[in-house]
Design a protein around this motif. Structure first.
Motif, PDB file in Angstrom:
ATOM      1  N   SER A  50       0.832  -1.201   0.000  1.00  0.00           N
ATOM      2  CA  SER A  50       0.000   0.000   0.000  1.00  0.00           C
ATOM      3  C   SER A  50       0.865   1.249   0.000  1.00  0.00           C
ATOM      4  O   SER A  50       1.973   1.260   0.529  1.00  0.00           O
ATOM      5  N   VAL A  51       0.308   2.309  -0.580  1.00  0.00           N
ATOM      6  CA  VAL A  51       0.988   3.598  -0.641  1.00  0.00           C
ATOM      7  C   VAL A  51       0.012   4.658  -0.167  1.00  0.00           C
ATOM      8  O   VAL A  51      -1.155   4.666  -0.565  1.00  0.00           O
ATOM      9  N   GLU A  52       0.501   5.551   0.678  1.00  0.00           N
ATOM     10  CA  GLU A  52      -0.316   6.664   1.144  1.00  0.00           C
ATOM     11  C   GLU A  52       0.052   7.889   0.321  1.00  0.00           C
ATOM     12  O   GLU A  52       1.233   8.233   0.208  1.00  0.00           O
ATOM     13  N   THR A  53      -0.947   8.524  -0.278  1.00  0.00           N
ATOM     14  CA  THR A  53      -0.678   9.717  -1.081  1.00  0.00           C
ATOM     15  C   THR A  53      -0.404  10.901  -0.166  1.00  0.00           C
ATOM     16  O   THR A  53      -0.718  10.868   1.023  1.00  0.00           O
ATOM     17  N   GLU A  54       0.172  11.911  -0.745  1.00  0.00           N
ATOM     18  CA  GLU A  54       0.342  13.152  -0.004  1.00  0.00           C
ATOM     19  C   GLU A  54      -1.028  13.792   0.198  1.00  0.00           C
ATOM     20  O   GLU A  54      -1.985  13.477  -0.501  1.00  0.00           O
ATOM     21  N   GLU A  55      -1.096  14.713   1.140  1.00  0.00           N
ATOM     22  CA  GLU A  55      -2.358  15.425   1.345  1.00  0.00           C
ATOM     23  C   GLU A  55      -2.599  16.335   0.147  1.00  0.00           C
ATOM     24  O   GLU A  55      -1.711  17.072  -0.276  1.00  0.00           O
ATOM     25  N   ILE A  56      -3.797  16.260  -0.405  1.00  0.00           N
ATOM     26  CA  ILE A  56      -4.155  17.024  -1.601  1.00  0.00           C
ATOM     27  C   ILE A  56      -5.227  18.035  -1.226  1.00  0.00           C
ATOM     28  O   ILE A  56      -6.235  17.687  -0.615  1.00  0.00           O
ATOM     29  N   THR A  57      -5.000  19.278  -1.600  1.00  0.00           N
ATOM     30  CA  THR A  57      -5.975  20.339  -1.375  1.00  0.00           C
ATOM     31  C   THR A  57      -6.365  20.903  -2.728  1.00  0.00           C
ATOM     32  O   THR A  57      -5.497  21.309  -3.514  1.00  0.00           O
ATOM     33  N   THR A  58      -7.671  20.936  -3.009  1.00  0.00           N
ATOM     34  CA  THR A  58      -8.138  21.450  -4.296  1.00  0.00           C
ATOM     35  C   THR A  58      -9.561  21.973  -4.159  1.00  0.00           C
ATOM     36  O   THR A  58     -10.237  21.730  -3.150  1.00  0.00           O
ATOM     37  N   ASN A  59     -10.005  22.690  -5.177  1.00  0.00           N
ATOM     38  CA  ASN A  59     -11.358  23.230  -5.208  1.00  0.00           C
ATOM     39  C   ASN A  59     -12.316  22.190  -5.758  1.00  0.00           C
ATOM     40  O   ASN A  59     -11.973  21.425  -6.662  1.00  0.00           O
ATOM     41  N   VAL A  71      -5.184   6.120   0.717  1.00  0.00           N
ATOM     42  CA  VAL A  71      -4.301   4.972   0.801  1.00  0.00           C
ATOM     43  C   VAL A  71      -4.686   4.067  -0.361  1.00  0.00           C
ATOM     44  O   VAL A  71      -5.845   3.709  -0.522  1.00  0.00           O
ATOM     45  N   ILE A  72      -3.681   3.723  -1.181  1.00  0.00           N
ATOM     46  CA  ILE A  72      -3.934   2.939  -2.376  1.00  0.00           C
ATOM     47  C   ILE A  72      -3.240   1.588  -2.220  1.00  0.00           C
ATOM     48  O   ILE A  72      -2.039   1.531  -2.006  1.00  0.00           O
ATOM     49  N   GLN A  73      -4.043   0.532  -2.314  1.00  0.00           N
ATOM     50  CA  GLN A  73      -3.530  -0.834  -2.184  1.00  0.00           C
ATOM     51  C   GLN A  73      -3.293  -1.414  -3.567  1.00  0.00           C
ATOM     52  O   GLN A  73      -4.174  -1.393  -4.420  1.00  0.00           O
ATOM     53  N   LEU A  74      -2.082  -1.967  -3.763  1.00  0.00           N
ATOM     54  CA  LEU A  74      -1.707  -2.551  -5.045  1.00  0.00           C
ATOM     55  C   LEU A  74      -1.558  -4.058  -4.902  1.00  0.00           C
ATOM     56  O   LEU A  74      -1.513  -4.576  -3.793  1.00  0.00           O
ATOM     57  N   ASP A  75      -1.466  -4.744  -6.026  1.00  0.00           N
ATOM     58  CA  ASP A  75      -1.446  -6.205  -5.981  1.00  0.00           C
ATOM     59  C   ASP A  75      -0.061  -6.811  -5.781  1.00  0.00           C
ATOM     60  O   ASP A  75       0.046  -7.998  -5.495  1.00  0.00           O
ATOM     61  N   SER A  76       1.016  -6.030  -5.904  1.00  0.00           N
ATOM     62  CA  SER A  76       2.362  -6.578  -5.740  1.00  0.00           C
ATOM     63  C   SER A  76       3.341  -5.462  -5.388  1.00  0.00           C
ATOM     64  O   SER A  76       3.024  -4.278  -5.521  1.00  0.00           O
ATOM     65  N   GLU A  84       4.761   4.399  -7.060  1.00  0.00           N
ATOM     66  CA  GLU A  84       5.526   5.467  -6.414  1.00  0.00           C
ATOM     67  C   GLU A  84       6.204   6.360  -7.450  1.00  0.00           C
ATOM     68  O   GLU A  84       6.382   7.557  -7.217  1.00  0.00           O
ATOM     69  N   LYS A  85       6.582   5.809  -8.584  1.00  0.00           N
ATOM     70  CA  LYS A  85       7.176   6.613  -9.654  1.00  0.00           C
ATOM     71  C   LYS A  85       6.123   7.443 -10.371  1.00  0.00           C
ATOM     72  O   LYS A  85       6.437   8.477 -10.952  1.00  0.00           O
ATOM     73  N   ARG A  86       4.878   6.991 -10.352  1.00  0.00           N
ATOM     74  CA  ARG A  86       3.794   7.688 -11.047  1.00  0.00           C
ATOM     75  C   ARG A  86       2.970   8.572 -10.105  1.00  0.00           C
ATOM     76  O   ARG A  86       1.846   8.934 -10.427  1.00  0.00           O
ATOM     77  N   ASP A  87       3.521   8.942  -8.979  1.00  0.00           N
ATOM     78  CA  ASP A  87       2.737   9.688  -7.988  1.00  0.00           C
ATOM     79  C   ASP A  87       2.190  10.999  -8.533  1.00  0.00           C
ATOM     80  O   ASP A  87       1.089  11.406  -8.196  1.00  0.00           O
ATOM     81  N   PHE A  88       2.937  11.680  -9.412  1.00  0.00           N
ATOM     82  CA  PHE A  88       2.439  12.929  -9.979  1.00  0.00           C
ATOM     83  C   PHE A  88       1.230  12.686 -10.877  1.00  0.00           C
ATOM     84  O   PHE A  88       0.298  13.493 -10.899  1.00  0.00           O
ATOM     85  N   GLN A  89       1.208  11.560 -11.593  1.00  0.00           N
ATOM     86  CA  GLN A  89       0.055  11.235 -12.433  1.00  0.00           C
ATOM     87  C   GLN A  89      -1.154  10.870 -11.567  1.00  0.00           C
ATOM     88  O   GLN A  89      -2.284  11.248 -11.879  1.00  0.00           O
ATOM     89  N   VAL A  90      -0.896  10.155 -10.489  1.00  0.00           N
ATOM     90  CA  VAL A  90      -1.983   9.771  -9.587  1.00  0.00           C
ATOM     91  C   VAL A  90      -2.585  11.007  -8.932  1.00  0.00           C
ATOM     92  O   VAL A  90      -3.810  11.148  -8.840  1.00  0.00           O
ATOM     93  N   ASN A  91      -1.729  11.922  -8.468  1.00  0.00           N
ATOM     94  CA  ASN A  91      -2.237  13.167  -7.876  1.00  0.00           C
ATOM     95  C   ASN A  91      -3.067  13.948  -8.886  1.00  0.00           C
ATOM     96  O   ASN A  91      -4.099  14.521  -8.532  1.00  0.00           O
ATOM     97  N   ASN A  92      -2.640  13.962 -10.128  1.00  0.00           N
ATOM     98  CA  ASN A  92      -3.391  14.654 -11.174  1.00  0.00           C
ATOM     99  C   ASN A  92      -4.757  14.009 -11.367  1.00  0.00           C
ATOM    100  O   ASN A  92      -5.776  14.703 -11.492  1.00  0.00           O
ATOM    101  N   ILE A  93      -4.814  12.694 -11.394  1.00  0.00           N
ATOM    102  CA  ILE A  93      -6.090  11.979 -11.542  1.00  0.00           C
ATOM    103  C   ILE A  93      -7.018  12.307 -10.378  1.00  0.00           C
ATOM    104  O   ILE A  93      -8.200  12.577 -10.570  1.00  0.00           O
ATOM    105  N   ILE A 126      -3.324   3.568 -16.287  1.00  0.00           N
ATOM    106  CA  ILE A 126      -1.946   3.991 -16.530  1.00  0.00           C
ATOM    107  C   ILE A 126      -0.908   3.001 -15.998  1.00  0.00           C
ATOM    108  O   ILE A 126       0.257   3.084 -16.353  1.00  0.00           O
ATOM    109  N   MET A 127      -1.336   2.062 -15.160  1.00  0.00           N
ATOM    110  CA  MET A 127      -0.398   1.103 -14.570  1.00  0.00           C
ATOM    111  C   MET A 127       0.012   0.047 -15.600  1.00  0.00           C
ATOM    112  O   MET A 127      -0.827  -0.473 -16.325  1.00  0.00           O
ATOM    113  N   LEU A 128       1.301  -0.289 -15.612  1.00  0.00           N
ATOM    114  CA  LEU A 128       1.807  -1.325 -16.505  1.00  0.00           C
ATOM    115  C   LEU A 128       2.190  -2.591 -15.743  1.00  0.00           C
ATOM    116  O   LEU A 128       1.969  -3.688 -16.226  1.00  0.00           O
ATOM    117  N   ASP A 129       2.809  -2.449 -14.570  1.00  0.00           N
ATOM    118  CA  ASP A 129       3.272  -3.596 -13.771  1.00  0.00           C
ATOM    119  C   ASP A 129       2.349  -3.823 -12.590  1.00  0.00           C
ATOM    120  O   ASP A 129       2.664  -3.483 -11.461  1.00  0.00           O
TER     121      ASP A 129
END
Length: 143
Positions: A50-59, A71-76, A84-93, A126-129
């Motif tokens: 699992s990965v915990e995202t940063e706190e996001i503030t938006t309108n 908190v995002i749970q992944l399969d492996s 973790e490498k795609r965190d900027f894309q996840v935050n954008n989504i 967007i996930m490949l692995d």
């Protein structure tokens, strides 16, 4: 087969014992061995992937502001590394999905579950692995 009868009997016994051993091994591994349960993962396995995202503030669409964390749970663990490498894309989504919601969408659990499902589906695109197994809203403050 061979000229010596004792050698013939010994070879028949060795071949018979080998076949019985092979049959026993196959039966043990296929029939009698307990199958590994592929049901719900343990909490340690969930935390490991699992990965915990940063706190996001938006309108929001309704001119309210939301501060949230997921908190995002992944399969492996490979999927976790990619995530973790795609965190900027996840935050954008997440920001895009939140920007389309109103403050009233967060009053009940149905809106939160809907948001979690949409984020899961879009991140899986967007996930490949590996893939996202679950998305959990960890923190939410609407102002």
């Amino acid at each position: 087969m061979f000229n010596n009868r004792l050698v013939n009997i010994m070879l028949v016994i060795l071949i018979t014992l080998t076949l019985i051993g092979a049959l026993t091994l196959v039966l043990y591994t296929q029939v009698f061995q307990e199958s590994v349960a592929h049901g719900e993962p343990t909490i340690d396995e969930i935390l490991r992937t699992s990965v915990e995202t940063e706190e996001i503030t938006t309108n929001l669409l309704s001119n309210h502001v939301i501060r949230t964390q997921f908190v995002i749970q992944l399969d492996s663990t490979r999927a976790k590394t990619e995530f973790e490498k795609r965190d900027f894309q996840v935050n954008n989504i997440i920001i895009q999905e939140l920007s389309d919601m109103k403050e009233s969408d967060f009053r009940g659990s149905e809106g939160i579950r809907s948001l979690e499902k949409r984020v899961k589906d879009r991140v899986n695109e967007i996930m490949l692995d590996g893939e996202v197994v679950g998305v959990y809203m960890n923190r939410r403050i609407v102002q």
